[in-house]
Design an enzyme around this catalytic site. Structure first.
Site, PDB file in Angstrom:
ATOM      1  N   LYS A  81      -1.175  14.631  11.159  1.00 22.10           N
ATOM      2  CA  LYS A  81      -1.789  13.295  11.192  1.00 22.10           C
ATOM      3  C   LYS A  81      -0.786  12.276  11.762  1.00 22.10           C
ATOM      4  CE  LYS A  81      -3.698   9.393   8.769  1.00 22.10           C
ATOM      5  NZ  LYS A  81      -3.876   8.622   7.545  1.00 22.10           N
TER       6      LYS A  81
ATOM      7  N   HIS B  84      -2.828   6.463  14.789  1.00 23.75           N
ATOM      8  CA  HIS B  84      -2.613   5.063  15.157  1.00 23.75           C
ATOM      9  C   HIS B  84      -1.259   4.566  14.634  1.00 23.75           C
ATOM     10  CE1 HIS B  84      -4.325   5.583  11.256  1.00 23.75           C
ATOM     11  NE2 HIS B  84      -4.481   4.313  10.961  1.00 23.75           N
ATOM     12  N   ARG B  85      -0.979   4.888  13.365  1.00 25.56           N
ATOM     13  CA  ARG B  85       0.259   4.414  12.728  1.00 25.56           C
ATOM     14  C   ARG B  85       1.477   5.101  13.344  1.00 25.56           C
ATOM     15  NH1 ARG B  85      -1.692   4.767   8.243  1.00 25.56           N
ATOM     16  NH2 ARG B  85      -2.180   2.552   8.191  1.00 25.56           N
TER      17      ARG B  85
ATOM     18  N   TYR C 139     -10.204   5.888   4.628  1.00 21.05           N
ATOM     19  CA  TYR C 139     -11.363   6.393   5.371  1.00 21.05           C
ATOM     20  C   TYR C 139     -11.118   7.758   6.026  1.00 21.05           C
ATOM     21  CZ  TYR C 139     -12.910   1.558   4.756  1.00 21.05           C
ATOM     22  OH  TYR C 139     -13.283   0.353   4.209  1.00 21.05           O
TER      23      TYR C 139
ATOM     24  N   LYS D 280       0.219   3.995   2.753  1.00 25.83           N
ATOM     25  CA  LYS D 280       0.809   3.613   4.047  1.00 25.83           C
ATOM     26  C   LYS D 280       2.320   3.837   4.024  1.00 25.83           C
ATOM     27  CE  LYS D 280      -1.602  -0.522   5.698  1.00 25.83           C
ATOM     28  NZ  LYS D 280      -1.440  -1.971   5.870  1.00 25.83           N
TER      29      LYS D 280
ATOM     30  N   PHE E 223      -5.632   9.141   3.179  1.00 23.39           N
ATOM     31  CA  PHE E 223      -6.131   8.149   2.220  1.00 23.39           C
ATOM     32  C   PHE E 223      -7.294   7.395   2.863  1.00 23.39           C
ATOM     33  CE2 PHE E 223      -3.060   6.007   4.875  1.00 23.39           C
ATOM     34  CZ  PHE E 223      -3.461   4.680   4.963  1.00 23.39           C
TER      35      PHE E 223
ATOM     36  N   ASP F  47      -0.867  -3.856   9.925  1.00 23.06           N
ATOM     37  CA  ASP F  47      -2.252  -4.204   9.620  1.00 23.06           C
ATOM     38  C   ASP F  47      -3.138  -3.207  10.352  1.00 23.06           C
ATOM     39  OD1 ASP F  47      -3.821  -6.240   8.061  1.00 23.06           O
ATOM     40  OD2 ASP F  47      -4.943  -6.205   9.933  1.00 23.06           O
ATOM     41  N   SER F  48      -3.995  -2.554   9.606  1.00 24.69           N
ATOM     42  CA  SER F  48      -4.737  -1.441  10.202  1.00 24.69           C
ATOM     43  C   SER F  48      -6.159  -1.389   9.672  1.00 24.69           C
ATOM     44  CB  SER F  48      -3.993  -0.133   9.917  1.00 24.69           C
ATOM     45  OG  SER F  48      -3.626  -0.058   8.553  1.00 24.69           O
TER      46      SER F  48
ATOM     47  N   ASN G 268       0.844  -1.191   0.000  1.00 27.52           N
ATOM     48  CA  ASN G 268       0.000   0.000   0.000  1.00 27.52           C
ATOM     49  C   ASN G 268       0.893   1.260   0.000  1.00 27.52           C
ATOM     50  OD1 ASN G 268      -1.486   2.251   1.018  1.00 27.52           O
ATOM     51  ND2 ASN G 268      -3.049   0.885   1.836  1.00 27.52           N
TER      52      ASN G 268
HETATM   53  P1  ITT Z   1      -0.933  -4.110   2.921  1.00 28.97           P
HETATM   54  O1  ITT Z   1      -1.656  -5.295   3.533  1.00 28.97           O
HETATM   55  O2  ITT Z   1      -0.171  -4.468   1.704  1.00 28.97           O
HETATM   56  O3  ITT Z   1      -0.109  -3.356   3.918  1.00 28.97           O
HETATM   57  P2  ITT Z   1      -3.608  -3.004   2.698  1.00 28.97           P
HETATM   58  O4  ITT Z   1      -4.141  -1.738   2.120  1.00 28.97           O
HETATM   59  O5  ITT Z   1      -4.270  -4.287   2.255  1.00 28.97           O
HETATM   60  O6  ITT Z   1      -2.034  -3.042   2.416  1.00 28.97           O
HETATM   61  P3  ITT Z   1      -4.575  -3.472   5.388  1.00 28.97           P
HETATM   62  O7  ITT Z   1      -4.984  -4.871   5.103  1.00 28.97           O
HETATM   63  O8  ITT Z   1      -3.849  -3.193   6.674  1.00 28.97           O
HETATM   64  O9  ITT Z   1      -3.634  -2.882   4.254  1.00 28.97           O
HETATM   65  O10 ITT Z   1      -5.861  -2.558   5.295  1.00 28.97           O
HETATM   66  C1  ITT Z   1      -5.866  -1.292   5.866  1.00 28.97           C
HETATM   67  C2  ITT Z   1      -7.031  -0.494   5.355  1.00 28.97           C
HETATM   68  O11 ITT Z   1      -7.561   0.270   6.451  1.00 28.97           O
HETATM   69  C3  ITT Z   1      -6.548   0.521   4.341  1.00 28.97           C
HETATM   70  O12 ITT Z   1      -6.643   0.008   3.050  1.00 28.97           O
HETATM   71  C4  ITT Z   1      -7.495   1.692   4.614  1.00 28.97           C
HETATM   72  O13 ITT Z   1      -8.689   1.469   3.973  1.00 28.97           O
HETATM   73  C5  ITT Z   1      -7.764   1.609   6.110  1.00 28.97           C
HETATM   74  N1  ITT Z   1      -6.835   2.479   6.831  1.00 28.97           N
HETATM   75  C6  ITT Z   1      -5.763   2.088   7.573  1.00 28.97           C
HETATM   76  N2  ITT Z   1      -5.088   3.151   8.038  1.00 28.97           N
HETATM   77  C7  ITT Z   1      -5.747   4.240   7.588  1.00 28.97           C
HETATM   78  C8  ITT Z   1      -5.510   5.613   7.690  1.00 28.97           C
HETATM   79  O14 ITT Z   1      -4.458   6.090   8.325  1.00 28.97           O
HETATM   80  N3  ITT Z   1      -6.367   6.436   7.095  1.00 28.97           N
HETATM   81  C9  ITT Z   1      -7.416   5.971   6.408  1.00 28.97           C
HETATM   82  N4  ITT Z   1      -7.701   4.691   6.214  1.00 28.97           N
HETATM   83  C10 ITT Z   1      -6.866   3.813   6.806  1.00 28.97           C
END
Ligand code: ITT
Length: 201
Positions: A179, A184-185, A158, A13, A156, A73-74, A10
């Site tokens: 931010k 959280h991150r 949400y 991220k 990005f 994972d978020s 991602n």
């Molecule tokens: P990787 O597994 O490759 O890291 P991914 O996008 O699939 O990428 P996740 O499974 O952790 O990652 O899903 C996280 C989702 O949660 C992400 O795609 C966003 O939709 C949301 N999210 C996480 N952190 C966020 C943030 O800081 N702001 C907005 N949305 C967030």
């Protein structure tokens, strides 16, 4: 520790991660930059488990000592929706569905819900693993609420519908710097950095 590989595909991220860790004198590579291409099945039942699955899968591809793999994972937990989309945040309504559509759907599902029942949080689990296996996993969160309309163009996912009481705006309206200070991150990554430094890895 001579290098960190971040197990994420991602780009949004990855941008935040680079910025959060920018004052750390450490080589930081994305999975792609490290030449690792993997389709990882995230079938864990918690953020922590999925972060560990990602970190371990990529660490299993690493052949050298001294390289630590981190994974994030978020997702967004909305209390009124029984913590949906939660660990399914990326897959909610389909992986390729634009976030404008996902965010609009959430706002529709929250129609008529009063402010005090709109509480939500972003959660981020960061896991670390190396050639010898899993090292640790750390969670960071930020509390907020789901607004009534999307606002802001930063961040990005949400971010446009996730609002902070103390700032009266969405996380998509914050500067990248702000931010990362509050998120959280940011919290999970700074704690992970401290942990790895303490372990002298
Ligand atoms: P990787 O597994 O490759 O890291 P991914 O996008 O699939 O990428 P996740 O499974 O952790 O990652 O899903 C996280 C989702 O949660 C992400 O795609 C966003 O939709 C949301 N999210 C996480 N952190 C966020 C943030 O800081 N702001 C907005 N949305 C967030």
């Amino acid at each position: 520790m001579k290098k960190i590989i971040f197990a994420t595909g991602n780009q949004d991220k990855m941008g935040e991660i680079r910025s959060i860790l920018s004052d750390w004198d450490m080589e930081l590579q994305s999975m792609k930059e490290a030449g690792i291409e993997l389709d990882i099945v995230e079938d864990g039942t918690s953020f922590e488990k999925n972060a560990c699955i990602k970190a371990s899968a990529v660490a299993a591809q690493v052949q050298e000592e001294g390289i630590v793999v981190l994974a994030d994972d978020s997702g967004l937990e909305i209390d009124y929706l029984n913590k949906e989309p939660g660990i399914y945040s990326a897959r909610y309504l389909g992986e390729d569905t634009p976030y404008s559509v996902k965010n609009q759907k959430i706002l529709e599902r929250m129609e008529g819900v009063p402010k005090q029942e709109r509480t939500a949080r972003f959660v981020c689990a960061i896991a670390a693993a190396d050639i010898n296996g899993e090292i640790c996993v750390i969670r960071g969160t930020i509390e907020g609420y789901i607004g009534w309309e999307p606002s802001g163009a930063n961040g990005f996912g949400y971010d446009p519908i996730f609002y902070l009481d103390e700032y009266g705006c969405s996380t998509a309206e914050l500067s990248e710097e702000k931010k990362n200070e509050l998120s959280h991150r940011g919290k999970a990554l700074r704690a992970m950095r401290q942990k790895l430094e303490e372990l002298s890895l």
